[in-house]
Write an enzyme that holds these catalytic residues in place. Structure first.
Site, PDB file in Angstrom:
ATOM      1  N   GLN A   1     -10.383  -8.352   2.059  1.00  0.00           N
ATOM      2  CA  GLN A   1      -8.654  -8.070   2.064  1.00  0.00           C
ATOM      3  C   GLN A   1      -8.665  -9.388   1.499  1.00  0.00           C
ATOM      4  OE1 GLN A   1      -7.734  -6.887   6.322  1.00  0.00           O
ATOM      5  NE2 GLN A   1      -9.377  -8.127   6.800  1.00  0.00           N
TER       6      GLN A   1
ATOM      7  N   HIS B   1      -7.437  -5.575  -1.477  1.00  0.00           N
ATOM      8  CA  HIS B   1      -6.427  -4.589  -0.593  1.00  0.00           C
ATOM      9  C   HIS B   1      -4.805  -4.843  -0.931  1.00  0.00           C
ATOM     10  CE1 HIS B   1      -3.813  -4.826   4.128  1.00  0.00           C
ATOM     11  NE2 HIS B   1      -5.060  -4.022   4.110  1.00  0.00           N
TER      12      HIS B   1
ATOM     13  N   GLN C   1      -9.987   5.765   6.108  1.00  0.00           N
ATOM     14  CA  GLN C   1     -10.263   4.438   6.877  1.00  0.00           C
ATOM     15  C   GLN C   1     -10.529   4.960   8.268  1.00  0.00           C
ATOM     16  OE1 GLN C   1      -9.147   0.385   8.317  1.00  0.00           O
ATOM     17  NE2 GLN C   1      -7.670   1.406   7.332  1.00  0.00           N
TER      18      GLN C   1
ATOM     19  N   ASP D   1      -3.222  -1.405  -0.268  1.00  0.00           N
ATOM     20  CA  ASP D   1      -2.862  -0.989   0.596  1.00  0.00           C
ATOM     21  C   ASP D   1      -1.439  -1.237   0.125  1.00  0.00           C
ATOM     22  OD1 ASP D   1      -2.278   0.315   3.286  1.00  0.00           O
ATOM     23  OD2 ASP D   1      -3.268  -0.691   4.455  1.00  0.00           O
TER      24      ASP D   1
ATOM     25  N   GLU E   1      -3.977   2.837  -0.892  1.00  0.00           N
ATOM     26  CA  GLU E   1      -4.046   3.482   0.875  1.00  0.00           C
ATOM     27  C   GLU E   1      -2.577   3.220   0.873  1.00  0.00           C
ATOM     28  OE1 GLU E   1      -5.815   1.537   5.231  1.00  0.00           O
ATOM     29  OE2 GLU E   1      -6.038   0.593   3.224  1.00  0.00           O
TER      30      GLU E   1
ATOM     31  N   LYS F   1     -10.402   3.118  11.361  1.00  0.00           N
ATOM     32  CA  LYS F   1     -10.069   2.048  11.852  1.00  0.00           C
ATOM     33  C   LYS F   1     -10.886   2.065  13.250  1.00  0.00           C
ATOM     34  CE  LYS F   1      -5.841  -0.496  10.692  1.00  0.00           C
ATOM     35  NZ  LYS F   1      -5.488  -0.709   9.608  1.00  0.00           N
TER      36      LYS F   1
ATOM     37  N   ASP G   1      -4.424   6.145   6.447  1.00  0.00           N
ATOM     38  CA  ASP G   1      -5.115   4.852   7.439  1.00  0.00           C
ATOM     39  C   ASP G   1      -3.785   5.605   8.379  1.00  0.00           C
ATOM     40  OD1 ASP G   1      -4.873   2.395   8.742  1.00  0.00           O
ATOM     41  OD2 ASP G   1      -4.225   1.351   6.908  1.00  0.00           O
TER      42      ASP G   1
END
Length: 430
Positions: A176, A198, A333, A240, A277, A335, A311
């Site tokens: 990321q 990311h 994801q 993302d 994402e 998390k 997400d």
């Protein structure tokens, strides 16, 4: 062997916590901080220092192990638990949690983790309720305690608890970039990171008023991958967008205008596969699942090769199962701080087995090296599709932490049973 004591010490996490709602509402960058007032309950500023609560479990032989409680960068957003304050939860760890665990056999990881899960959650409204960050950190300490007491790897402990066959090859690591989306991406390319970057496209200014900045970025990324990547390098691109594509277009998401935009993204990333994402934030789980499924079906019908990643509103084990059951994502994801105990993250990954949805074991930059190491063992025990490099947003440090822990564990397992590496068998799961 028994657990003698459980203690907690407030500490620092690997990044910061941000008020996502305030940023989406237009809070402007002020150097590394943000100007403007927070809008999410519990925040004193739009960006503030992250916190961790260090949980230390002492065993009867005098040894001690630790786990780190930490919450996600965007706490309080998308149905997640609120901002985590370490000092406020210290008495909970040293009170109800310690009372429940002291005297127990550390080898019994699954039973000990279940004891913690049985304590009141925030959702139940108990007076000493446990934030998901607490369950996360305590479970890490219990996992490492079981491994110490059994003289096994944490991977083996989890595999035994879930009856899984651990991975025999490294799980692909996902880097990321933070806002340094070009410089850090170039670092990833030089190191041949399997999944990147990311990108942190969390505002209209970063996405572009017509989404053009994301298209341009993917074109640049593909060009740099060819220039900087090692020979034979075949990365997967993963960006993302924090719901900003949904804000740009609005529902329905299977209409031609939206599908055409994703086709542009795919063309910009070509020849590399692309994952997007959090394409939208529909405001609750039911609506999010419906809208994600709508977009996924629209892309499939049009033959657009972009995978979408869940997400927002995919926080708990039940959430993951719901997204998978409804076919609402190509990737979910997991998390990790939002799931609570690491055993729940492991179950979330296994919930994807036998489906057309892959599990990405994620988390947050706002964790610690200890929690990142614990997550490596979750990924290995369940053979996840990809694993987030964490903590922090500098990339190199987090990549080092998870890569080295993974390689060390795989090497230890191979030394214990060389046949495991040779034929991929489960072996003794050490």
């Amino acid at each position: 062997m028994r657990i003698e004591s459980v203690r907690a010490t407030p500490g620092a996490s690997g990044f910061y916590v941000d008020d996502q709602a305030a940023i989406k509402a237009g809070a402007t960058e002020d150097g590394f901080a943000y100007a403007g007032d927070p809008v999410t309950e519990g925040f004193d500023a739009v960006r503030q220092a992250g916190e961790a609560l260090i949980v230390e479990v002492e065993l009867a032989d005098g040894s001690a192990v630790r786990g780190d409680c930490a919450a996600v960068q965007y706490s309080g957003a998308g149905g997640r638990d609120p901002l985590f304050r370490a000092e406020a939860y210290r008495p909970v760890v040293e009170g109800p949690v310690a009372d429940a665990l002291e005297g127990r056999d550390p080898r019994a990881f699954a039973n000990n983790a279940a004891v913690v899960e049985s304590l009141p959650s925030r959702a139940s409204g108990g007076g000493d309720s446990l934030h998901t960050a607490l369950r996360y950190g305590v479970s890490q300490a219990l996992l490492f305690a079981a491994a110490r007491a059994r003289r096994a790897t944490p991977t083996g402990v989890l595999a035994d608890a879930l009856d899984t066959a651990p991975a025999t090859e490294p799980v692909p690591v996902f880097g990321q970039s933070g806002d340094a989306r070009r410089r850090n991406a170039e670092k990833m390319l030089l190191k041949g990171v399997p999944v990147l970057p990311h990108g942190l496209f969390n505002s209209e200014a970063k996405l572009g008023s017509d989404g053009e900045r994301l298209v341009e970025y993917l074109e640049w990324l593909g060009s740099r991958a060819a220039d900087l990547g090692p020979e034979g390098y075949e990365p997967r691109f993963h960006v993302d967008v924090y719901g900003t594509v949904g804000e740009l277009f609005g529902p329905p998401y299977d209409r031609a205008e939206v599908v055409d935009y994703f086709a542009k993204l795919a063309a910009a990333a070509d020849p590399y596969p692309l994952q997007v994402e959090g394409p939208m934030d529909a405001g609750d789980r039911t609506a999010q699942i419906r809208r994600m499924a709508e977009l996924r079906d629209g892309l499939a019908d049009a033959g657009v090769p972009v995978d979408i990643v869940a997400d927002e509103w995919c926080n708990t084990l039940d959430d993951v199962r719901a997204f998978v059951d409804e076919g609402a994502a190509d990737v979910v994801q997991v998390k990790t701080p939002d799931l609570g105990g690491v055993q729940r993250s492991a179950r979330a990954v296994t919930a994807c087995e036998g489906t057309d949805t892959r599990a990405y074991l994620g988390g947050t930059c706002n964790e610690t090296a200890v929690s990142a190491r614990a997550c490596v063992h979750v990924a290995l025990a369940t053979d996840a599709a990809q694993l987030l490099a964490k903590p922090g947003m500098g990339f190199d440090e987090g990549y080092m932490v998870v890569t080295n822990e993974m390689r060390r564990t795989l090497a230890r397992r191979e030394r214990a049973d060389p046949q495991v590496a040779a034929d991929g068998s489960g072996g003794d799961r050490r």
